[in-house]
Design a protein around this motif. Structure first.
Motif, PDB file in Angstrom:
ATOM      1  N   SER A   3       0.877  -0.918  -0.046  1.00 20.24           N
ATOM      2  CA  SER A   3       0.266   0.103  -0.275  1.00 20.24           C
ATOM      3  C   SER A   3       1.042   1.500  -0.140  1.00 20.24           C
ATOM      4  O   SER A   3       2.080   1.401   0.540  1.00 20.24           O
ATOM      5  CB  SER A   3      -0.829  -0.031   1.572  1.00 20.24           C
ATOM      6  N   ILE A   4       0.786   2.505  -0.264  1.00 24.54           N
ATOM      7  CA  ILE A   4       0.835   3.385  -0.179  1.00 24.54           C
ATOM      8  C   ILE A   4       0.607   4.333   1.285  1.00 24.54           C
ATOM      9  O   ILE A   4      -0.846   4.748   0.838  1.00 24.54           O
ATOM     10  CB  ILE A   4       0.684   4.418  -1.569  1.00 24.54           C
ATOM     11  N   SER A  48      -3.352   8.467  -7.949  1.00 26.59           N
ATOM     12  CA  SER A  48      -2.464   7.629  -8.058  1.00 26.59           C
ATOM     13  C   SER A  48      -2.231   6.141  -9.020  1.00 26.59           C
ATOM     14  O   SER A  48      -3.467   5.528  -9.590  1.00 26.59           O
ATOM     15  CB  SER A  48      -2.111   6.778  -6.382  1.00 26.59           C
ATOM     16  N   ASP A  49      -1.182   6.000  -9.182  1.00 26.08           N
ATOM     17  CA  ASP A  49      -0.791   4.730  -9.942  1.00 26.08           C
ATOM     18  C   ASP A  49      -0.497   3.372  -9.133  1.00 26.08           C
ATOM     19  O   ASP A  49      -0.798   2.544  -9.400  1.00 26.08           O
ATOM     20  CB  ASP A  49       0.354   4.307 -10.664  1.00 26.08           C
ATOM     21  N   PHE A  93      -0.501  -8.974   3.382  1.00 28.39           N
ATOM     22  CA  PHE A  93      -0.562  -7.993   3.403  1.00 28.39           C
ATOM     23  C   PHE A  93       0.370  -7.330   3.859  1.00 28.39           C
ATOM     24  O   PHE A  93       1.788  -7.766   4.076  1.00 28.39           O
ATOM     25  CB  PHE A  93      -1.268  -6.683   4.833  1.00 28.39           C
ATOM     26  N   THR A  94       1.178  -5.915   2.800  1.00 27.48           N
ATOM     27  CA  THR A  94       2.433  -5.212   2.665  1.00 27.48           C
ATOM     28  C   THR A  94       2.113  -4.089   2.800  1.00 27.48           C
ATOM     29  O   THR A  94       1.301  -3.652   2.033  1.00 27.48           O
ATOM     30  CB  THR A  94       3.568  -5.520   1.277  1.00 27.48           C
ATOM     31  N   ASP A  95       2.816  -2.964   3.715  1.00 26.98           N
ATOM     32  CA  ASP A  95       2.983  -1.562   3.936  1.00 26.98           C
ATOM     33  C   ASP A  95       4.567  -1.017   4.151  1.00 26.98           C
ATOM     34  O   ASP A  95       4.968  -1.015   4.795  1.00 26.98           O
ATOM     35  CB  ASP A  95       1.472  -1.399   5.002  1.00 26.98           C
ATOM     36  N   ASN A 117       4.993   1.174  -7.576  1.00 22.74           N
ATOM     37  CA  ASN A 117       3.498   1.522  -7.851  1.00 22.74           C
ATOM     38  C   ASN A 117       2.916   0.235  -6.831  1.00 22.74           C
ATOM     39  O   ASN A 117       2.407  -0.013  -7.338  1.00 22.74           O
ATOM     40  CB  ASN A 117       3.505   1.847  -8.997  1.00 22.74           C
ATOM     41  N   GLY A 118       4.025  -0.566  -5.966  1.00 24.02           N
ATOM     42  CA  GLY A 118       3.105  -0.991  -5.272  1.00 24.02           C
ATOM     43  C   GLY A 118       3.614  -2.453  -5.260  1.00 24.02           C
ATOM     44  O   GLY A 118       3.654  -3.709  -4.509  1.00 24.02           O
ATOM     45  N   LYS A 119       4.901  -2.743  -6.433  1.00 27.11           N
ATOM     46  CA  LYS A 119       4.833  -3.688  -6.703  1.00 27.11           C
ATOM     47  C   LYS A 119       6.501  -4.078  -6.218  1.00 27.11           C
ATOM     48  O   LYS A 119       6.678  -3.195  -6.332  1.00 27.11           O
ATOM     49  CB  LYS A 119       5.280  -4.348  -8.523  1.00 27.11           C
TER      50      LYS A 119
END
Length: 330
Positions: free
Chosen positions: A127-128, A145-146, A293-295, A314-316
């Motif tokens: 996430s961003i 956002s992308d 989940f990842t932050d 971009n999250g990846k």
């Protein structure tokens, strides 16, 4: 083995606003362990909430410098056992543990994933963070956002804002940084629409979680309430998910054990971060094949990143596939 350490200042691209305050920079401590021309890196940052004083860490490092440098190169899990006897703060312990994993992998010419037989595919997107602000500004940032996963910071519960976020049909989590009341939590966990949020992080101040019911509609996620592996069993009736941050639990070595136990207890798991450079983020990225989940947007929020390695685009999650933790300084 030789140890060096340097203070760094991480400048944020824009003012970062959360319930605890507003920030334009974070102070960081970079640790370098070196042996036979290989260098391993670890990092910890000063966070007001945890009352971190990096000068205290430097004083401690100077006191144990000769002990560390006298250590032979052993397996990182054995090195962690040695570090555990030195009475170190978990933030400092994490920086040393990660630096040693990086060094050891480079000496062995093997990556952390290979050394621990961990997956390198199907890594969970990050996430961003959308910091506190007017809801229109927050929504505008999300729509422009992308990235596809968002963690929206809030200070207290504003039901109209909640409704507007739910209408976006985006993958959104909420993080109140302990600013919800008991009444807010009851309303949230009894509201069927709240299950559309991927999770709601640390709703109440630390140790004030007994109003929470994990069987409700809210996917409550423990952050400050979940400091280490010893927290897990007590939190079972209240939280569905936990946020593992390397600095909170003491590094990659204890994080691996914490993930194993959390899975056995049927928690959903997130790998999170503080405001960190690529040094810290590189370590966290290597655990993203194990979690739900990842932050890990910390390095994306700063303007003066001083390292290269694993990163988030971009999250990846993009892995460097280099030995150790894959970290190099610019």
């Amino acid at each position: 083995m030789k140890i060096d350490f340097t203070l760094k200042k991480l400048h944020l691209k824009e003012t970062f606003s959360i319930a605890y305050g507003n920030y334009n920079h974070r102070d960081a401590l970079l640790i370098e362990l070196s042996h036979h021309k290989c260098k391993g890196y670890g990092e910890c940052v000063a966070i007001d909430y945890y009352q971190i004083n990096l000068q205290d860490f430097i004083f401690k490092l100077k006191a144990i410098k000769h002990q560390i440098e006298a250590q032979k190169i052993i397996h990182p899990k054995d090195f962690f056992k040695y570090l555990s006897d030195l009475n170190l703060h978990s933030f400092l312990l994490s920086a040393l543990d990660c630096a040693y994993w990086d060094l050891f992998g480079k000496l062995e010419n093997k990556g952390f994933l290979e050394l621990n037989n961990l997956p390198s595919e199907n890594l969970v997107e990050s996430s961003i963070t959308i910091s506190i602000g007017d809801i229109k500004e927050q929504i505008n940032k999300i729509e422009k956002s992308d990235w596809t996963q968002f963690k929206v910071k809030c200070k207290g519960l504003h039901k109209n804002d909640i409704e507007k976020l739910l209408q976006l049909n985006k993958n959104i989590a909420l993080d109140s940084n302990a600013s919800f009341t008991d009444e807010d939590c009851i309303w949230l966990q009894e509201n069927v629409d709240i299950q559309k949020f991927s999770y709601l992080e640390q709703p109440r101040p630390i140790d004030c979680y007994k109003i929470l019911n994990k069987e409700g509609f809210a996917n409550w996620m423990a952050d400050e309430d979940c400091q280490n592996i010893d927290s897990l069993e007590e939190l079972i009736p209240y939280y569905k998910s936990i946020n593992i941050k390397l600095m909170k639990c003491g590094g990659l070595t204890p994080a691996l054990e914490m993930i194993k136990k959390a899975k056995a207890l049927n928690y959903k798991i997130m790998i999170g971060c503080m405001t960190e450079s690529t040094v810290g983020i590189s370590a966290g990225c290597l655990l993203t094949g194990l979690v739900d989940f990842t932050d890990l947007d910390g390095a994306n929020l700063i303007s003066n990143d001083y390292a290269t390695g694993n990163f988030v685009e971009n999250g990846k999650i993009v892995l460097s596939e280099k030995p150790g933790l894959g970290i190099d300084l610019k």
